[in-house]
Design a protein around this motif. Structure first.
Motif, mmCIF file in Angstrom:
data_model
loop_
_atom_site.group_PDB
_atom_site.id
_atom_site.type_symbol
_atom_site.label_atom_id
_atom_site.label_comp_id
_atom_site.label_asym_id
_atom_site.label_seq_id
_atom_site.Cartn_x
_atom_site.Cartn_y
_atom_site.Cartn_z
ATOM 1 N N GLN A 77 -5.476 11.261 1.886
ATOM 2 C CA GLN A 77 -6.161 12.064 2.734
ATOM 3 C C GLN A 77 -5.773 12.230 4.360
ATOM 4 O O GLN A 77 -4.096 12.944 4.332
ATOM 5 N N CYS A 78 -6.620 11.951 5.129
ATOM 6 C CA CYS A 78 -5.890 12.359 6.454
ATOM 7 C C CYS A 78 -4.941 10.788 6.649
ATOM 8 O O CYS A 78 -3.402 10.997 6.802
ATOM 9 N N GLY A 79 -5.272 10.354 5.546
ATOM 10 C CA GLY A 79 -4.326 8.301 5.381
ATOM 11 C C GLY A 79 -4.331 7.294 6.530
ATOM 12 O O GLY A 79 -3.913 6.840 6.427
ATOM 13 N N TYR A 80 -4.878 8.000 7.498
ATOM 14 C CA TYR A 80 -4.772 7.044 9.136
ATOM 15 C C TYR A 80 -5.412 5.452 8.378
ATOM 16 O O TYR A 80 -5.010 4.877 9.130
ATOM 17 N N CYS A 81 -6.458 5.851 7.317
ATOM 18 C CA CYS A 81 -6.712 4.327 7.095
ATOM 19 C C CYS A 81 -5.623 3.495 6.130
ATOM 20 O O CYS A 81 -5.490 2.141 5.522
ATOM 21 N N TYR A 82 -4.547 4.021 5.882
ATOM 22 C CA TYR A 82 -3.774 3.662 4.461
ATOM 23 C C TYR A 82 -2.415 2.582 5.049
ATOM 24 O O TYR A 82 -1.634 1.844 4.707
ATOM 25 N N ASN A 83 -2.030 2.217 6.317
ATOM 26 C CA ASN A 83 -1.983 1.140 6.891
ATOM 27 C C ASN A 83 -2.308 0.047 6.634
ATOM 28 O O ASN A 83 -1.915 -0.875 5.670
ATOM 29 N N GLY A 84 -3.804 -0.049 6.381
ATOM 30 C CA GLY A 84 -4.915 -1.549 6.378
ATOM 31 C C GLY A 84 -4.115 -1.432 4.719
ATOM 32 O O GLY A 84 -4.936 -2.583 3.852
ATOM 33 N N MET A 85 -4.866 -0.211 3.917
ATOM 34 C CA MET A 85 -4.829 0.244 2.078
ATOM 35 C C MET A 85 -3.517 -0.422 1.671
ATOM 36 O O MET A 85 -3.744 -1.596 0.767
ATOM 37 N N ILE A 86 -2.883 -1.067 2.263
ATOM 38 C CA ILE A 86 -0.914 -1.158 1.657
ATOM 39 C C ILE A 86 -0.952 -2.519 2.467
ATOM 40 O O ILE A 86 -0.097 -2.925 1.554
ATOM 41 N N ILE A 87 -1.415 -2.430 3.597
ATOM 42 C CA ILE A 87 -1.377 -4.284 3.772
ATOM 43 C C ILE A 87 -1.755 -5.070 3.026
ATOM 44 O O ILE A 87 -1.711 -6.151 2.294
ATOM 45 N N LYS A 88 -3.253 -4.842 2.647
ATOM 46 C CA LYS A 88 -4.296 -5.541 2.057
ATOM 47 C C LYS A 88 -4.054 -5.768 1.131
ATOM 48 O O LYS A 88 -3.890 -6.500 0.178
ATOM 49 N N GLY A 89 -3.785 -4.728 0.213
ATOM 50 C CA GLY A 89 -3.007 -4.316 -0.650
ATOM 51 C C GLY A 89 -2.261 -5.026 -1.378
ATOM 52 O O GLY A 89 -2.105 -5.859 -2.090
ATOM 53 N N SER A 90 -1.365 -4.988 -0.619
ATOM 54 C CA SER A 90 0.393 -6.025 -0.716
ATOM 55 C C SER A 90 -0.215 -7.363 -0.826
ATOM 56 O O SER A 90 0.469 -7.966 -1.954
ATOM 57 N N GLU A 91 -0.841 -7.939 -0.357
ATOM 58 C CA GLU A 91 -1.498 -8.975 0.345
ATOM 59 C C GLU A 91 -2.178 -9.542 -1.463
ATOM 60 O O GLU A 91 -2.384 -10.483 -1.880
ATOM 61 N N LEU A 92 -3.148 -8.623 -1.656
ATOM 62 C CA LEU A 92 -3.562 -9.032 -2.904
ATOM 63 C C LEU A 92 -2.638 -8.814 -3.923
ATOM 64 O O LEU A 92 -2.516 -9.600 -4.784
ATOM 65 N N LEU A 93 -1.956 -8.342 -4.150
ATOM 66 C CA LEU A 93 -1.061 -7.949 -5.528
ATOM 67 C C LEU A 93 0.644 -9.098 -5.272
ATOM 68 O O LEU A 93 0.878 -9.679 -5.990
ATOM 69 N N SER A 94 0.429 -9.726 -4.474
ATOM 70 C CA SER A 94 1.162 -10.551 -4.006
ATOM 71 C C SER A 94 0.375 -12.184 -4.055
ATOM 72 O O SER A 94 1.390 -12.925 -4.720
ATOM 73 N N ARG A 95 -0.714 -12.267 -4.099
ATOM 74 C CA ARG A 95 -1.667 -13.123 -4.999
ATOM 75 C C ARG A 95 -1.793 -13.238 -6.241
ATOM 76 O O ARG A 95 -1.737 -14.261 -6.966
#
Ligand code: FES
Ligand code: FES
Lengths: 169, 744
Positions: A109-127
């Motif tokens: 929506q505002c998208g402001y939290c998406y930096n953290g969401m993408i960083i954390k989500g990508s970390e999860l997916l890499s593990r």
């Protein structure tokens, strides 16, 4: 006291004259003018400032810049290149699969939290390339979204997991 | 008509000529340079909405820029408005873009509040686009030497019917020149049956950049030569009207931060420094002695509200409520309590101001640039024409958070130091000095006859209104503050309370609490008052259904006549596969019990309904919302996908507000200052959501950003009764409150 600090961010080396105690976040946003990590609380409570340090998500708002010397910092901007290295791809895609999935799900929506969401989500997916719903909920729990886009982030992580599975040669 | 070649220079240069301030570009091309032209545009004048050129510019490359006064708040408003403009202009979505909202560039369309953007401003923009299309067709008719009624347009290319070789593009007809005509508002508009973009699920234009990191939020904007500023205030506001009186400032307390200095104007205190971290540390270290009287009603908020000297007004009085209640088969009567809640945007607000001799440029995330301009002018001692306000999106604020407060703070500091100043509110500034959604107290009585008809409904609501000024302004200017005011959406609201059900005898009374008598600041928070009102009224309705042993959905349906309320109720019941039954008819005895509830609600316009599935742990008192269904009829849905996203967000945020959120305070100050002391719903606890848009092609488009909130809270409360057989009279429904209620 300003002194010389050398850090590696997104595969590039920067030598900066800053106080070693300065939180990494302020160096990334002001000295290096990066837009991924961004201020949200300054208290390690929200995940807005997340970056990867040697592939592991950390809160740059409470990490002194002096503490990351000799390590690899990856921000949202450097995520596709990091992904390419992790997966031995010939070249970096324009976007990480999770970024693509976020667009497909029209998640922000505002998208402001998406930096953290993408960083954390990508970390999860890499593990964990195929996380269960429960694993996603647990991994992402340190990241707030005030606009309430959690359900779409959940779907996007699941979609990204499928993208990654399809991409395997 | 003549369209002479007069380049629209000043506006075009604002659009396309921003000087780039390129930073240390470490990440290569992926890093977008932080932009901004801080040079104010040459001619500072708000565009005249009577002129077509104020709304639309067609460029030589056959694209168009749309100038809108409404800001993007992360709700997709820009995308919806571009769909409307592209539809009328016969352009593709890829050919239209929106100009940055700026008081010198875009017309004044009023504030982006109450989800009115598409409703009020869609028609304005549609009319402008239709005017533009007609003007372009006249030009084309002359150029192609063909009658206008034989022309057709696709993607901005005009062709002569039956002779496709004769064609000309909009760009060739007018590219980058002004129309120079007045708006007529009378050009023929497309009938709904011919829509191809409006009603489609066009993807949001802002999302790709938000995901890649290229999107420029307010927090990213920098200016050459700027300083970093922070405000210095007591941690957490005290009673509204007391401000924060400075007794003493010990400037020596930050003398070890060489670069930092104190900025003071009246009781406004801030610090500036060349480096951001120095400003942060200086604000933390600066020793200020404040005079903060202990006037907040800690622990006795609702008693204080009830005992206050209210201004009362009867909002609705139909029939004879007392007589009808006396004759009713069953009466439900209870007092309900709703908390102060905070906007709590994910990121605190940020602003950058450059105030110099007789000129101010303020970049910020205001919801109403033209309104803020007047406030800034007053605070800075300038004329409104000397002030330019430019909008950059920040984190979603959901009403009047600290965006204007922060903008004024930056302007005051910039004026004081003669340099551009960027102010980032800290987490505790934003949470502690918010204009909170006001607390609400309600006495409700409802009566039903033996057949399940609601025969009477009486509602008394107590709350103070919203303060009109901003904290930085009040601190800097001094002088007495204005009492918080009542007004539309600040009253016991008849749309929610009397529009849903057909009830013969109704009495609604608003008790306006004097907001200067020791309360917090108040402001509009998403779906203002509706959560508290629906929490009280929808539980009353549910209680009446239970009293006559009726299925709640059947009971609601029986008491409704409006096809649109019936429509959303049916839509949500169907999506949830609602099985008719009396609430709490088959109680479970386990530790964790589950329940399902339904409720309706709105915010002034549009029609919302929700069904909640929850679980209650009777020992810990913890409520888990498992799934929420939300249906919304907002008339003609310009883009149903945008509305679905809004509904989902509303359901999640309503869960947070129903279960968790409450501003805490002592006698002297607010103590909810971070995400630990003002917790919100976290990822692990979010319910599943199902969003249903009821498309009404024959109705005008109305708001779609707040109207399901109240219904969702009501549904959760009713589900709690279904699970436990107990009513919650106060929210947030925290584990403590649940355990107490279950013990009683
Ligand atoms: S800004 Fe670092 S966790 Fe919130
Ligand atoms: S999208 Fe706004 S905070 Fe997550």
């Amino acid at each position: 006291m300003a002194e010389e600090v050398t850090i590696r961010v997104n595969e590039q080396v920067a030598t900066l004259a800053v106080d070693r105690d300065t939180p990494l976040l302020y160096v990334l946003t002001n000295e290096l003018r990066l837009q991924g990590p961004r201020f949200g609380c300054g208290l390690a409570q929200c995940g807005s400032c997340s970056v990867l340090l040697d592939g592991v998500e950390i809160r740059s708002c409470v990490t002194p810049v002096g503490a990351v010397e000799g390590k690899q910092v990856t921000t949202l901007e450097g995520l596709p290149a990091l992904y390419a290295r992790q997966r031995n791809l010939a070249r970096a895609p324009a976007l990480h699969p999770l970024q693509r999935a976020m667009i497909d799900e029209q998640a922000p929506q505002c998208g402001y939290c998406y930096n953290g969401m993408i960083i954390k989500g990508s970390e999860l997916l890499s593990r964990k390339p195929q996380p269960s719903e429960r694993e996603i909920r647990e991994a992402m729990n340190g990241h707030l979204c005030r606009c309430g886009s959690y359900p779409r982030i959940m779907k996007a992580i699941q979609l990204a997991s499928r993208f990654m599975a399809e991409e395997r040669p | 008509m003549t369209t002479n070649a007069q380049p629209a220079l000043s506006r075009r240069s604002v659009l396309k000529g921003g000087a780039l301030v390129v930073g240390f570009n470490i990440a290569g091309p992926l890093t977008s340079p932080l932009l901004d032209s801080v040079a104010p545009s040459a001619a500072a004048a708000t565009p005249d909405p009577e002129l077509l050129d104020s709304w639309i510019a067609v460029h030589a490359d056959n694209t168009a820029t749309v100038f809108m006064g409404k800001v993007e708040l992360g709700q997709g408003t820009t995308t919806g408005m571009l769909q409307i403009a592209a539809e009328e202009l016969d352009l593709a979505m890829s050919q239209v873009s929106a100009a940055r909202v700026d008081t010198d560039v875009t017309p004044n369309q009023g504030p982006a509040v109450a989800s009115l953007s598409i409703m009020d401003n869609g028609p304005q923009l549609r009319a402008a686009a239709a005017d533009a299309r007609q003007a372009l067709l006249r030009l084309a008719a002359a150029r192609l030497n063909a009658p206008a009624d034989r022309l057709s347009v696709k993607d901005g290319v005009v062709t002569v019917e039956g002779d496709p070789g004769r064609a000309v593009s909009y760009g060739d007809l007018i590219g980058d020149r002004r129309f120079n005509i007045r708006m007529t508002g009378k050009a023929p508009q497309k009938p709904v049956s011919q829509y191809r973009l409006v009603t489609s699920r066009a993807p949001r234009v802002d999302i790709p950049d938000k995901v890649s990191g290229k999107y420029v939020y307010m927090q990213h904007v920098r200016a050459p030569g700027m300083l970093h500023g922070r405000v210095v205030r007591p941690r957490g506001q005290g009673a509204y009207g007391d401000g924060a009186r400075v007794v003493r400032i010990d400037a020596g307390s930050i003398s070890d931060i060489a670069d930092a200095r104190v900025v003071r104007r009246g009781d406004f205190v801030g610090v500036v420094a060349g480096r951001e971290w120095d400003a942060v540390r200086a604000a933390e270290k600066l020793k200020v002695t404040w005079d903060v009287p202990p006037r907040l009603p800690a622990g006795r908020l609702f008693e204080a509200m009830r005992a206050s000297r209210t201004t009362d007004s009867v909002i609705v009085e139909t029939g004879d409520v007392a007589a009808a209640l006396a004759k009713a088969a069953h009466v439900a009567s209870a007092t309900y309590y709703g908390p102060y809640q905070s906007h709590a945007p994910f990121a605190p607000n940020c602003a950058l101001a450059d105030v110099s001799a007789g000129r101010a440029l303020v970049m910020c995330s205001t919801q109403y640039p033209h309104g803020l301009r007047n406030m800034l002018a007053q605070t800075l001692g300038l004329d409104p024409e000397q002030v330019q306000v430019r909008y950059y999106e920040g984190a979603g604020v959901f009403g009047r958070a600290c965006h204007d407060d922060c903008a004024i703070a930056a302007a005051v500091m910039s004026q004081a130091v003669g340099r551009p100043v960027r102010v980032q509110f800290m987490r505790w500034d934003e949470l502690g000095w918010d204009n909170y959604g006001p607390a609400h107290l309600a006495d409700v009585r409802g009566g039903v006859d033996a057949d399940g008809n609601i025969v009477a409904f009486e509602y008394h609501g107590w709350h103070h209104g919203w303060n009109t000024a901003e904290t930085s302004q009040e601190l800097a200017l001094g002088g007495p503050v204005q009492p918080p005011v009542s007004g539309r959406a600040r009253l016991v609201n008849k749309e929610t309370l009397t529009a849903v059900y057909a009830m013969p005898n109704v009495r609604l009374v608003n008790h306006h609490v004097p907001g200067l008598d020791g309360y917090l600041k108040g402001g509009n928070l998403r779906s203002p008052m509706d959560l508290s009102i629906s929490f009280a009224s929808e539980q009353t309705v549910d209680e009446l259904a239970h009293a006559v042993r009726m299925d709640p959905v059947a009971f609601c349906r029986r008491n409704m006549t409006d096809r649109r309320w019936l429509g959303v109720l049916d839509a949500v019941a169907q999506a949830a596969a609602w099985a008719p039954r009396v609430a709490h008819a088959a109680p479970s005895t386990g530790r964790v019990v589950s329940g399902r509830g339904v409720a309706l609600g709105t915010h002034i316009v549009s029609y919302g309904a929700a069904v909640a599935d929850i679980e209650v742990d009777r020992e810990s008192g913890e409520i888990k919302v498992r799934h929420l269904y939300g249906a919304l009829d907002a008339g003609l849905a310009v883009n149903p996908a945008l509305i679905e996203n809004q509904i989902e967000g509303m359901l999640i945020q309503a869960t947070s507000r129903a279960l968790i959120e409450e501003v805490q305070f002592t006698q002297t100050n607010v103590t909810s200052l971070d995400w630990k002391t003002y917790p919100v719903l976290r990822f692990a606890d979010h319910p599943g959501v199902t969003a249903i848009v009821v498309q009404r092609l024959d109705e005008r488009s109305t708001g779609a950003g707040e109207e399901v909130m109240g219904a969702a809270v009501g549904a959760i409360a009713n589900a709690f009764f279904d699970a436990t057989g107990v009513r919650m009279r106060q929210y947030p429904m925290t584990p403590d409150r649940v355990r107490t209620a279950l013990k009683a």
